[in-house]
Design a protein around this motif. Sequence first.
Motif, PDB file in Angstrom:
ATOM      1  N   PHE A 172       0.838  -1.203   0.000  1.00 49.36           N
ATOM      2  CA  PHE A 172       0.000   0.000   0.000  1.00 49.36           C
ATOM      3  C   PHE A 172       0.869   1.249   0.000  1.00 49.36           C
ATOM      4  CE2 PHE A 172       0.780  -1.096   4.414  1.00 49.36           C
ATOM      5  CZ  PHE A 172       1.012   0.117   5.050  1.00 49.36           C
ATOM      6  N   SER A 173       0.272   2.320  -0.545  1.00 50.19           N
ATOM      7  CA  SER A 173       0.922   3.625  -0.493  1.00 50.19           C
ATOM      8  C   SER A 173       0.532   4.304   0.810  1.00 50.19           C
ATOM      9  CB  SER A 173       0.463   4.476  -1.676  1.00 50.19           C
ATOM     10  OG  SER A 173      -0.896   4.859  -1.505  1.00 50.19           O
ATOM     11  N   GLU A 174       1.195   5.395   1.112  1.00 54.06           N
ATOM     12  CA  GLU A 174       0.859   6.133   2.341  1.00 54.06           C
ATOM     13  C   GLU A 174      -0.582   6.624   2.317  1.00 54.06           C
ATOM     14  OE1 GLU A 174       3.849   9.134   2.616  1.00 54.06           O
ATOM     15  OE2 GLU A 174       5.463   7.723   3.098  1.00 54.06           O
ATOM     16  N   ALA A 175      -1.118   6.910   1.120  1.00 54.23           N
ATOM     17  CA  ALA A 175      -2.499   7.373   1.006  1.00 54.23           C
ATOM     18  C   ALA A 175      -3.497   6.247   1.243  1.00 54.23           C
ATOM     19  CB  ALA A 175      -2.729   7.991  -0.380  1.00 54.23           C
ATOM     20  N   ASP A 176      -3.040   4.992   1.128  1.00 54.61           N
ATOM     21  CA  ASP A 176      -3.928   3.837   1.264  1.00 54.61           C
ATOM     22  C   ASP A 176      -3.739   3.086   2.581  1.00 54.61           C
ATOM     23  OD1 ASP A 176      -5.548   3.898  -0.971  1.00 54.61           O
ATOM     24  OD2 ASP A 176      -4.212   2.693  -2.217  1.00 54.61           O
ATOM     25  N   ARG A 177      -3.151   3.749   3.543  1.00 59.67           N
ATOM     26  CA  ARG A 177      -2.867   3.073   4.814  1.00 59.67           C
ATOM     27  C   ARG A 177      -4.128   2.498   5.449  1.00 59.67           C
ATOM     28  NH1 ARG A 177       1.701   3.013   7.700  1.00 59.67           N
ATOM     29  NH2 ARG A 177       2.624   4.588   6.323  1.00 59.67           N
ATOM     30  N   ASP A 178      -5.265   3.173   5.269  1.00 58.97           N
ATOM     31  CA  ASP A 178      -6.525   2.725   5.871  1.00 58.97           C
ATOM     32  C   ASP A 178      -7.425   2.005   4.868  1.00 58.97           C
ATOM     33  OD1 ASP A 178      -5.880   3.849   8.370  1.00 58.97           O
ATOM     34  OD2 ASP A 178      -6.570   5.827   7.706  1.00 58.97           O
ATOM     35  N   ALA A 179      -6.868   1.579   3.735  1.00 58.17           N
ATOM     36  CA  ALA A 179      -7.659   0.923   2.698  1.00 58.17           C
ATOM     37  C   ALA A 179      -8.090  -0.476   3.129  1.00 58.17           C
ATOM     38  CB  ALA A 179      -6.856   0.844   1.400  1.00 58.17           C
ATOM     39  N   LEU A 180      -9.206  -0.939   2.569  1.00 65.94           N
ATOM     40  CA  LEU A 180      -9.770  -2.221   2.959  1.00 65.94           C
ATOM     41  C   LEU A 180      -8.840  -3.386   2.647  1.00 65.94           C
ATOM     42  CD1 LEU A 180     -12.237  -3.726   4.093  1.00 65.94           C
ATOM     43  CD2 LEU A 180     -13.193  -3.775   1.773  1.00 65.94           C
ATOM     44  N   HIS A 181      -8.158  -3.329   1.506  1.00 65.33           N
ATOM     45  CA  HIS A 181      -7.287  -4.467   1.160  1.00 65.33           C
ATOM     46  C   HIS A 181      -6.148  -4.643   2.160  1.00 65.33           C
ATOM     47  CE1 HIS A 181      -4.717  -1.349  -0.722  1.00 65.33           C
ATOM     48  NE2 HIS A 181      -3.754  -2.250  -0.796  1.00 65.33           N
ATOM     49  N   VAL A 182      -5.754  -3.552   2.797  1.00 67.42           N
ATOM     50  CA  VAL A 182      -4.672  -3.611   3.789  1.00 67.42           C
ATOM     51  C   VAL A 182      -5.132  -4.373   5.034  1.00 67.42           C
ATOM     52  CG1 VAL A 182      -3.124  -2.240   5.233  1.00 67.42           C
ATOM     53  CG2 VAL A 182      -3.697  -1.457   2.919  1.00 67.42           C
ATOM     54  N   SER A 183      -6.347  -4.102   5.478  1.00 66.32           N
ATOM     55  CA  SER A 183      -6.842  -4.765   6.686  1.00 66.32           C
ATOM     56  C   SER A 183      -7.265  -6.211   6.436  1.00 66.32           C
ATOM     57  CB  SER A 183      -8.021  -3.973   7.278  1.00 66.32           C
ATOM     58  OG  SER A 183      -9.079  -3.867   6.348  1.00 66.32           O
ATOM     59  N   LEU A 184      -7.638  -6.544   5.205  1.00 66.10           N
ATOM     60  CA  LEU A 184      -8.075  -7.907   4.906  1.00 66.10           C
ATOM     61  C   LEU A 184      -6.911  -8.880   4.728  1.00 66.10           C
ATOM     62  CD1 LEU A 184     -11.057  -7.494   2.383  1.00 66.10           C
ATOM     63  CD2 LEU A 184     -11.161  -8.086   4.809  1.00 66.10           C
ATOM     64  N   ALA A 185      -5.773  -8.375   4.275  1.00 67.25           N
ATOM     65  CA  ALA A 185      -4.629  -9.254   4.020  1.00 67.25           C
ATOM     66  C   ALA A 185      -3.994  -9.730   5.327  1.00 67.25           C
ATOM     67  CB  ALA A 185      -3.591  -8.518   3.177  1.00 67.25           C
ATOM     68  N   PRO A 232       5.102   6.720  -1.157  1.00 65.63           N
ATOM     69  CA  PRO A 232       4.118   7.793  -1.043  1.00 65.63           C
ATOM     70  C   PRO A 232       2.933   7.602  -1.983  1.00 65.63           C
ATOM     71  CG  PRO A 232       6.066   8.556  -2.216  1.00 65.63           C
ATOM     72  CD  PRO A 232       6.377   7.184  -1.714  1.00 65.63           C
ATOM     73  N   ALA A 233       2.011   8.557  -1.966  1.00 64.85           N
ATOM     74  CA  ALA A 233       0.731   8.420  -2.649  1.00 64.85           C
ATOM     75  C   ALA A 233       0.846   8.224  -4.155  1.00 64.85           C
ATOM     76  CB  ALA A 233      -0.144   9.645  -2.359  1.00 64.85           C
ATOM     77  N   GLN A 234       1.736   8.962  -4.812  1.00 63.07           N
ATOM     78  CA  GLN A 234       1.816   8.915  -6.265  1.00 63.07           C
ATOM     79  C   GLN A 234       2.145   7.492  -6.750  1.00 63.07           C
ATOM     80  OE1 GLN A 234       3.108  11.328  -4.352  1.00 63.07           O
ATOM     81  NE2 GLN A 234       1.643  12.908  -4.992  1.00 63.07           N
ATOM     82  N   VAL A 235       1.422   7.043  -7.792  1.00 63.06           N
ATOM     83  CA  VAL A 235       1.575   5.657  -8.232  1.00 63.06           C
ATOM     84  C   VAL A 235       2.995   5.336  -8.696  1.00 63.06           C
ATOM     85  CG1 VAL A 235      -0.834   5.209  -8.833  1.00 63.06           C
ATOM     86  CG2 VAL A 235       0.659   6.278 -10.517  1.00 63.06           C
ATOM     87  N   PHE A 265      -5.780  10.406  -5.729  1.00 63.74           N
ATOM     88  CA  PHE A 265      -4.571  10.090  -6.490  1.00 63.74           C
ATOM     89  C   PHE A 265      -4.740   8.983  -7.527  1.00 63.74           C
ATOM     90  CE2 PHE A 265      -3.445  11.262  -2.095  1.00 63.74           C
ATOM     91  CZ  PHE A 265      -2.800  12.469  -2.359  1.00 63.74           C
ATOM     92  N   TYR A 266      -5.880   8.268  -7.483  1.00 62.68           N
ATOM     93  CA  TYR A 266      -5.968   7.045  -8.278  1.00 62.68           C
ATOM     94  C   TYR A 266      -7.177   7.055  -9.207  1.00 62.68           C
ATOM     95  CZ  TYR A 266      -2.811   6.033  -4.446  1.00 62.68           C
ATOM     96  OH  TYR A 266      -1.796   6.127  -3.532  1.00 62.68           O
ATOM     97  N   ASP A 267      -7.341   5.932  -9.904  1.00 64.51           N
ATOM     98  CA  ASP A 267      -8.458   5.746 -10.820  1.00 64.51           C
ATOM     99  C   ASP A 267      -9.782   6.011 -10.110  1.00 64.51           C
ATOM    100  OD1 ASP A 267     -10.572   3.619 -12.023  1.00 64.51           O
ATOM    101  OD2 ASP A 267      -9.181   4.249 -13.583  1.00 64.51           O
TER     102      ASP A 267
END
Length: 447
Positions: free
Chosen positions: A32-45, A53-56, A380-382
């Motif tokens: 994950f990027s710093e912008a995605d620290r609280d993203a669902l995929h992070v907690s599920l894995a 950082p955030a930029q892809v 930052f993303y799609d």
Amino acid sequence: MFSKILIANRGEIAVRIIRACKEMGISTVAVFSEADRDALHVSLADESICIGPAQVQDSYLNMTAILSAAEATGAGAIHPGYGLLSENAKFAALCEECHIVFIGPSSKVISEMGDKDAARKTMIAAGVPVVPGCEMVEDLAKAHEEADRIGYPLLVKARAGGGGRGIRRVDRSEDFEDAFRSASQEAQLAFGDGGVYLEKFVAPAKHIEMQLLCDRQGNVITLGERECSIQRKNQKMIEESPSPAVTPELRQKMAEAAVKAAKAVGYTGVGTIEFLLDPDKNFYFMEMNTRLQVEHPVTEMVSGIDLVKWQIRVAAGMPLAFTQDDIHISGHAIECRINAENPELNFRPSCGRISLLHIPGGPWVRFDTALYQDYMVPPFYDSLIGKLIVHAPTREEAIRKMQAALCELVVEGVDHNAELHMDILSTPAFKSGDYYTNFMELREKRG
């Protein structure tokens, strides 16, 4: 089978892959990027690692960081999802060098099919029909000469990349030079490759793609077609399977052509052959997508085959457990891409905190998403925030089911396009199935 897989992606597709792995008993690593620290995929894995950082370009496209994360966690394979590094031959080659399985075809095949000009030549040699045009041309004067030979309207197309970038339509000879230069420049900026080739613009046309599943033992099967003609600026919006325009006889011919294409390059894994279909039922090869498609759920709904699980199994060397005769397409499925954007403001992207979320339910209704209550949609993303998919015994019932599901969907805190999907589904053209890739263009002209 792999004991641990790293998912080199984010959003709904990362969540989709993690869920498949859980059902298969495979441990998962999220990056994950710093912008995605609280993203669902992070907690599920099972494990997660920040890769930048955030930029892809500094995170999800950072090959070194992703491979380092795989090495550090002992992941035996990397699933790239779609977009980002999923069709990057260099990344696939690096995985091979590091003895980490890239869940997809070989770097060689990705490179061959990623070069649209080379892919075109390969398909011609394999006996697959292609759109009239010419091979890659670098000299402007020569390109102009080829364009006049092909005839207008035509398309200037980037040989690299995808996603509708590096494509220009040219209606008149006097407009060719500007289109040629701008397509080449856009392709150079987007893909680092400014090479372009020319194709006759087939219009009106339908965008029909054939789903392939190929194992390492040489078995190739097709899982029916998807209709992807509702597009805006070459970006798909609504997909359905089967296509209302494809007859059983035509489906057989397209499937045979898709199998020829896969065998011509020694393809393995999940892949898609994209065709253009004209009103006279002539079809032409456009390109091969060497990855999982965004719209794969509609095929899963009508075929009963879990594409993500089989993609993983095939990458592990397992043979397919079924043959073409075992595949039966049942009913009709439709997918609407829910994007965080405002159609009333020229599709301006939207971001913000999800203040209220209600996901539709009921039999054969599926919402693939990474959203949750209070989640902050980053800028930052799609713009894709979810995919609403329904399945019903008939196309007419599937349309009604989708309309009901869209009415029930509540996503507050960001702008989104659910109402636009409602409008499209209610049009006579969509209901009849008599629509083409210019559907949105005609709709916007009418205002």
